[in-house]
Enzyme design. Structure first.
Site, PDB file in Angstrom:
ATOM      1  N   GLU A 191     -29.131  39.186 -41.622  1.00 21.66           N
ATOM      2  CA  GLU A 191     -30.340  38.349 -41.230  1.00 21.66           C
ATOM      3  C   GLU A 191     -30.097  37.165 -40.113  1.00 21.66           C
ATOM      4  O   GLU A 191     -28.839  36.424 -40.474  1.00 21.66           O
ATOM      5  CB  GLU A 191     -31.355  37.923 -42.454  1.00 21.66           C
ATOM      6  CG  GLU A 191     -31.701  38.693 -43.455  1.00 21.66           C
ATOM      7  CD  GLU A 191     -32.774  38.373 -44.548  1.00 21.66           C
ATOM      8  OE1 GLU A 191     -32.953  37.001 -44.672  1.00 21.66           O
ATOM      9  OE2 GLU A 191     -33.146  39.315 -45.478  1.00 21.66           O
ATOM     10  N   HIS A 237     -38.403  38.749 -44.368  1.00 23.05           N
ATOM     11  CA  HIS A 237     -38.105  37.678 -45.574  1.00 23.05           C
ATOM     12  C   HIS A 237     -39.272  36.524 -45.712  1.00 23.05           C
ATOM     13  O   HIS A 237     -39.061  35.293 -45.585  1.00 23.05           O
ATOM     14  CB  HIS A 237     -36.856  36.799 -45.080  1.00 23.05           C
ATOM     15  CG  HIS A 237     -35.954  36.405 -46.290  1.00 23.05           C
ATOM     16  ND1 HIS A 237     -34.671  36.185 -46.248  1.00 23.05           N
ATOM     17  CD2 HIS A 237     -36.659  36.166 -47.670  1.00 23.05           C
ATOM     18  CE1 HIS A 237     -34.358  35.957 -47.650  1.00 23.05           C
ATOM     19  NE2 HIS A 237     -35.563  35.672 -48.458  1.00 23.05           N
TER      20      HIS A 237
END
Length: 525
Positions: A260, A278
């Site tokens: 990420e 997220h």
């Protein structure tokens, strides 16, 4: 005044809380790594979210840092072992965004079951593909929850409201707790074989990394749907892609990814995959909650010593902190005394609590004793990293709280073994606050802890105290207090002399040369 740096975007209310508590705060979200390294040495506390990476390089420059507060659950962006070694408390906020994250998991499961994202895009495009999007009901389906902690339990509650049958796998889940939350506790293989939907709610550790790998995905029920709103890395993404392409897995909904920010991923673009960036904790309520919680926790620690939701040290509640403080100081003094008297490497440490001490939160007392014991080895040791220091040196540590009466209202005893020597010291609290030594190597004596003390063991012979006093007087050393004890008449005697100033090595050598002296050492507290 303690000083805190906030290096990620947090609610302004967090800044207000620090200032209201009397803590200086700098709010500098979006700091680059090199900027953080250059300034971190100026701060006692660091408040972060997920963007700031607290690496070993950062911690090396964090000379005065005492606490890192992570507004959120995961601490993947903090090098916790390095922080522990440095003696820095690492806190998170496991409850502030629990409801938000659980609700997102349920939302993702519903979106997956009814293909809502694809149907939405199709309808926006002017199509009316009613027959294309044939979903499945959640009613009556078996939900397998991997990880039944705080968030997992909320997901379970919401799923039961949807009339799903819930089974759970969690190594720490007891049968009693499973009954309380109304689920069937099963082993992982059984969960994989029975579940129509699987949702993950565990931290990312060595034991949970790729818990859904190719082997375990192959054990799942054909047509299973998988949801992950916990941590990237719990699922082997390549194995999941293969299972989706084969049709063994009917669909997946992912809020977290192995890498990420996930600007590209092998799962992106697949029709049977729902993805979000997220967003598990991304509600205004959750952002506010975790910001306030981390500010309060950090302020409590910096001002009172209270430790909440720490991942690398035992917690001490705000209510317990003032009660434990004198006991921790006593334990640290006792440990320090033994540490200064140790000649060979310590092999074993035992801390025993009796009387009122046995009713208290014992882990901070143990940590304080270890910190005092290790202090002669390294000035950087504190109660955060002392247990780690002990493990690294293969020191066996044990703690016992005795449910029995003792001669004192409260008693802390520390025993060490180094080589063939076993040493024991014990102490109590005078007036419930002041540490006082009451036993040394089996010799009963009453002594306050002074800043500088002379420790002398000698044969119990007439005239020794006069010779010791004369030697100190000739060296211009003033005696503040003199404490005595002995095993028996004519046996071994022990003197603890609280002195003003210090004792030069030459004077210490003259004391060691006095007739009858077995050992003489200078102790500092």
């Amino acid at each position: 005044m303690p000083k805190v740096l906030i290096s990620d975007a947090l609610s302004e209310r967090a800044v207000d809380i620090f200032r209201e508590r009397g803590i200086e705060v700098d709010y500098k979200p979006g700091m680059k790594a090199d900027e953080l390294v250059s300034v971190i040495g100026n701060y006692d506390g660091l408040a972060i979210r997920s963007a700031t990476k607290v690496t070993e390089a950062v911690l090396e420059k964090a000379g005065g840092l005492k606490v890192i507060g992570r507004a959120g659950i995961g601490v993947d962006n903090v090098d916790v072992p390095a922080a522990t070694k440095k003696g820095v408390v690492v806190m998170n906020t496991p409850f502030g965004n629990s409801i938000t994250t659980a609700e997102h998991a349920i939302s993702m499961m519903m979106a997956l079951a009814r293909q809502i994202p694809e149907a939405n895009a199709s309808t926006h495009a002017g199509k009316w593909e009613k027959n294309r999007f044939m979903g499945v009901e959640l009613f009556g389906k078996v939900l397998g929850v991997i990880g039944c902690g705080n968030i997992g339990s909320i997901v379970i509650d919401r799923a039961q409201g949807l009339k799903m049958k819930v089974i759970g796998f969690d190594p720490f889940l007891t049968e009693e707790r499973a009954q309380d939350i109304g689920i069937e506790k099963v082993e992982l293989d059984e969960l994989l074989a029975r579940a129509d939907f699987i949702t993950l709610h565990t931290p990312l550790t060595d034991s949970t990394r790729n818990i859904l790998n190719a082997e375990n995905i192959a054990k799942t029920k054909p047509g299973v749907r998988i949801v992950n709103c916990a941590r990237g890395g719990l699922i082997d993404e390549a194995a999941l892609k293969a299972a989706l392409e084969s049709g063994h897995v009917a669909g997946a909904a992912l809020d977290v990814f192995e890498v990420e920010p996930a600007k590209e991923n092998a799962l992106f673009g697949m029709e049977n995959v729902v993805v979000t960036p997220h967003l598990g904790a991304a509600t205004s309520e959750a952002q506010e909650n975790v910001a306030l919680q981390v500010a309060e926790q950090m302020a409590d620690y910096l001002l009172t010593g209270a430790i909440s939701n720490a991942v690398n040290v035992a917690s001490v509640s705000a209510e317990d902190a003032p009660k434990l403080k004198p006991y921790m100081q006593l334990a640290e003094y006792l440990g320090s005394m033994l540490g200064q008297l140790t000649v060979e490497g310590i092999g074993q440490v035992t801390v025993e609590l009796e009387g009122h001490a046995a009713t208290l939160n014992s882990k901070p007392i143990l940590a304080a004793a270890l910190a005092g014991l290790m202090k002669p080895i390294s000035d950087s040791v504190n109660m955060v990293n002392a247990p780690s220091f002990a493990r690294q040196r293969d020191i066996a540590v044990s703690l016992t709280a005795h449910d029995r009466d003792c001669d004192y209202q409260t008693l802390v005893r520390v025993t060490t073994t180094d080589g063939s020597q076993t040493r024991t010291v014990a102490g109590t609290l005078f007036g419930g606050r002041a540490p006082r030594l009451v036993e040394v190597r089996g010799i009963s004596m009453e002594a306050d802890f002074g800043a500088t003390m002379l420790y002398v063991r000698n044969r119990d012979e007439p005239g020794f105290i006069g010779k010791l006093g004369s030697t100190l007087g000739e060296a211009g050393i003033n005696i503040a207090s003199f404490y005595l004890g002995r095993t028996e008449k004519g046996g071994v005697a022990l003197s603890l002399v609280d002195i003003d100033g210090t004792v030069e090595d030459a004077v210490l050598q003259r004391i060691r040369a006095l007739p009858g002296v077995i050992r003489a050492e200078l102790l500092t507290f």
